[in-house]
Design a protein around this motif. Structure first.
Motif, PDB file in Angstrom:
ATOM      1  N   GLY A 245       0.731  -1.092   0.102  1.00  0.00           N
ATOM      2  CA  GLY A 245       0.067  -0.076  -0.058  1.00  0.00           C
ATOM      3  C   GLY A 245       0.921   1.171   0.089  1.00  0.00           C
ATOM      4  N   GLY A 246       0.089   2.599  -0.214  1.00  0.00           N
ATOM      5  CA  GLY A 246       0.893   3.827  -0.216  1.00  0.00           C
ATOM      6  C   GLY A 246       0.095   4.850  -0.629  1.00  0.00           C
ATOM      7  N   LEU A 247       0.567   6.024  -0.923  1.00  0.00           N
ATOM      8  CA  LEU A 247      -0.010   7.141  -1.437  1.00  0.00           C
ATOM      9  C   LEU A 247       0.272   7.062  -2.749  1.00  0.00           C
ATOM     10  N   VAL A 248      -0.879   7.184  -3.619  1.00  0.00           N
ATOM     11  CA  VAL A 248      -0.442   7.466  -5.082  1.00  0.00           C
ATOM     12  C   VAL A 248      -1.542   8.707  -5.668  1.00  0.00           C
ATOM     13  N   GLN A 249      -1.161   9.267  -6.679  1.00  0.00           N
ATOM     14  CA  GLN A 249      -2.267  10.186  -7.261  1.00  0.00           C
ATOM     15  C   GLN A 249      -3.012   9.548  -8.206  1.00  0.00           C
ATOM     16  N   ALA A 250      -4.236  10.163  -8.147  1.00  0.00           N
ATOM     17  CA  ALA A 250      -5.383   9.774  -9.165  1.00  0.00           C
ATOM     18  C   ALA A 250      -4.963   9.213 -10.544  1.00  0.00           C
ATOM     19  N   GLY A 251      -5.237   8.018 -11.030  1.00  0.00           N
ATOM     20  CA  GLY A 251      -4.722   7.713 -12.295  1.00  0.00           C
ATOM     21  C   GLY A 251      -3.541   6.763 -12.058  1.00  0.00           C
ATOM     22  N   GLY A 252      -3.011   6.485 -10.880  1.00  0.00           N
ATOM     23  CA  GLY A 252      -1.715   5.967 -10.832  1.00  0.00           C
ATOM     24  C   GLY A 252      -1.916   4.451 -10.507  1.00  0.00           C
ATOM     25  N   SER A 253      -0.815   3.852 -10.314  1.00  0.00           N
ATOM     26  CA  SER A 253      -1.018   2.069  -9.977  1.00  0.00           C
ATOM     27  C   SER A 253      -0.146   1.923  -8.587  1.00  0.00           C
ATOM     28  N   LEU A 254      -0.767   0.708  -8.056  1.00  0.00           N
ATOM     29  CA  LEU A 254      -0.116   0.154  -6.796  1.00  0.00           C
ATOM     30  C   LEU A 254      -0.305  -1.439  -7.103  1.00  0.00           C
ATOM     31  N   ARG A 255       0.670  -2.238  -6.484  1.00  0.00           N
ATOM     32  CA  ARG A 255       0.613  -3.523  -6.555  1.00  0.00           C
ATOM     33  C   ARG A 255       0.545  -3.980  -5.122  1.00  0.00           C
ATOM     34  N   LEU A 256      -0.497  -4.714  -4.761  1.00  0.00           N
ATOM     35  CA  LEU A 256      -0.467  -5.410  -3.327  1.00  0.00           C
ATOM     36  C   LEU A 256      -0.014  -6.743  -3.297  1.00  0.00           C
ATOM     37  N   SER A 257       0.493  -7.062  -2.283  1.00  0.00           N
ATOM     38  CA  SER A 257       0.846  -8.554  -2.315  1.00  0.00           C
ATOM     39  C   SER A 257       0.769  -9.137  -0.913  1.00  0.00           C
ATOM     40  N   CYS A 258       0.337 -10.309  -0.720  1.00  0.00           N
ATOM     41  CA  CYS A 258      -0.264 -11.149   0.305  1.00  0.00           C
ATOM     42  C   CYS A 258       0.412 -12.457   0.458  1.00  0.00           C
ATOM     43  N   VAL A 259       1.560 -12.680   1.462  1.00  0.00           N
ATOM     44  CA  VAL A 259       2.127 -13.701   1.652  1.00  0.00           C
ATOM     45  C   VAL A 259       1.395 -14.646   2.481  1.00  0.00           C
ATOM     46  N   ALA A 260       1.228 -16.030   2.358  1.00  0.00           N
ATOM     47  CA  ALA A 260       0.497 -16.905   3.318  1.00  0.00           C
ATOM     48  C   ALA A 260       1.487 -17.825   3.805  1.00  0.00           C
ATOM     49  N   SER A 261       1.570 -17.690   5.267  1.00  0.00           N
ATOM     50  CA  SER A 261       2.411 -18.805   5.936  1.00  0.00           C
ATOM     51  C   SER A 261       1.556 -20.077   6.029  1.00  0.00           C
ATOM     52  N   VAL A 262       1.480 -20.880   5.097  1.00  0.00           N
ATOM     53  CA  VAL A 262       0.683 -22.139   5.091  1.00  0.00           C
ATOM     54  C   VAL A 262       1.432 -23.254   3.992  1.00  0.00           C
ATOM     55  N   ARG A 263       1.387 -24.421   4.523  1.00  0.00           N
ATOM     56  CA  ARG A 263       2.090 -25.411   3.691  1.00  0.00           C
ATOM     57  C   ARG A 263       1.372 -25.693   2.384  1.00  0.00           C
ATOM     58  N   THR A 264      -0.159 -25.816   2.503  1.00  0.00           N
ATOM     59  CA  THR A 264      -0.679 -26.094   0.997  1.00  0.00           C
ATOM     60  C   THR A 264      -1.527 -24.816   0.546  1.00  0.00           C
ATOM     61  N   PHE A 265      -0.765 -23.788   0.260  1.00  0.00           N
ATOM     62  CA  PHE A 265      -1.507 -22.611  -0.236  1.00  0.00           C
ATOM     63  C   PHE A 265      -2.255 -22.911  -1.449  1.00  0.00           C
ATOM     64  N   SER A 266      -1.821 -23.709  -2.315  1.00  0.00           N
ATOM     65  CA  SER A 266      -2.617 -24.035  -3.455  1.00  0.00           C
ATOM     66  C   SER A 266      -4.043 -24.602  -3.222  1.00  0.00           C
ATOM     67  N   ALA A 267      -4.389 -24.975  -1.905  1.00  0.00           N
ATOM     68  CA  ALA A 267      -5.743 -25.583  -1.531  1.00  0.00           C
ATOM     69  C   ALA A 267      -6.577 -24.560  -0.963  1.00  0.00           C
TER      70      ALA A 267
END
Length: 123
Positions: free
Chosen positions: A8-30
Motif C-alpha cells: 500500500g501507499g500514497l498515489v495520485q489519481a490515475g496511478g498504480s499500486l500492486r498489493l501482495s499477500c504472503v501466506a504462511s501455510v504449507r498447502t497454499f494451493s488448496a
C-alpha cells in the motif's frame, strides 16, 4: 495460517499500486483467496477473489477493468494489481483466505485475514 499484506501507499489519481499477500501455510494451493477493503466510516467490502488454481476470478463492478487479482502458488502469494486508481479506492485493503478451492464474495466465508495495508489515492 498467517497472512501478511504489503504494497500500500500514497498515489495520485490515475496511478498504480500492486498489493501482495504472503501466506504462511504449507498447502497454499488448496486455499481460495480474496481482497477486501474498508474505508473510514464504511463497512468492509469485497474487491476481488481468486480460486485455488487461479483459473477463476471475481471482481466488484467498480474495479472491473482496473484491478487484476493473481496468485503464485509456488511463492504462497496473492497479488492485486490496481491501475487507474481513483480517490474512491482509498481504504485499508485486507487479504483473506479460505481453505476451500472456490472463492467467495462474502467476508464471512473467509477464516483467515491479513493485517491490512493502507491505500490512499489523492485527487
Amino acid at each position: 495460517v498467517q497472512l501478511q499484506a504489503s504494497g500500500g501507499g500514497l498515489v495520485q489519481a490515475g496511478g498504480s499500486l500492486r498489493l501482495s499477500c504472503v501466506a504462511s501455510v504449507r498447502t497454499f494451493s488448496a486455499y481460495a483467496m480474496g481482497w477486501f477493503r474498508q474505508a473510514p466510516g464504511k463497512e468492509r467490502e469485497f474487491v476481488a477473489s481468486i480460486n485455488y488454481a487461479g483459473g477463476s476470478t471475481r471482481y466488484r463492478d467498480s474495479v472491473k477493468g482496473r484491478f487484476t487479482i493473481s496468485r503464485d502458488n509456488a511463492k504462497n502469494t496473492v497479488f492485486l494489481q490496481m491501475n487507474s486508481l481513483k480517490p474512491e479506492d482509498t481504504a485499508v485493503y485486507f487479504c483473506a483466505g479460505r481453505s476451500t478451492f472456490y472463492s467467495s464474495e462474502y467476508s464471512s466465508d473467509y477464516s483467515y485475514w491479513g493485517q491490512g495495508t493502507q491505500v490512499t489515492v489523492s485527487s
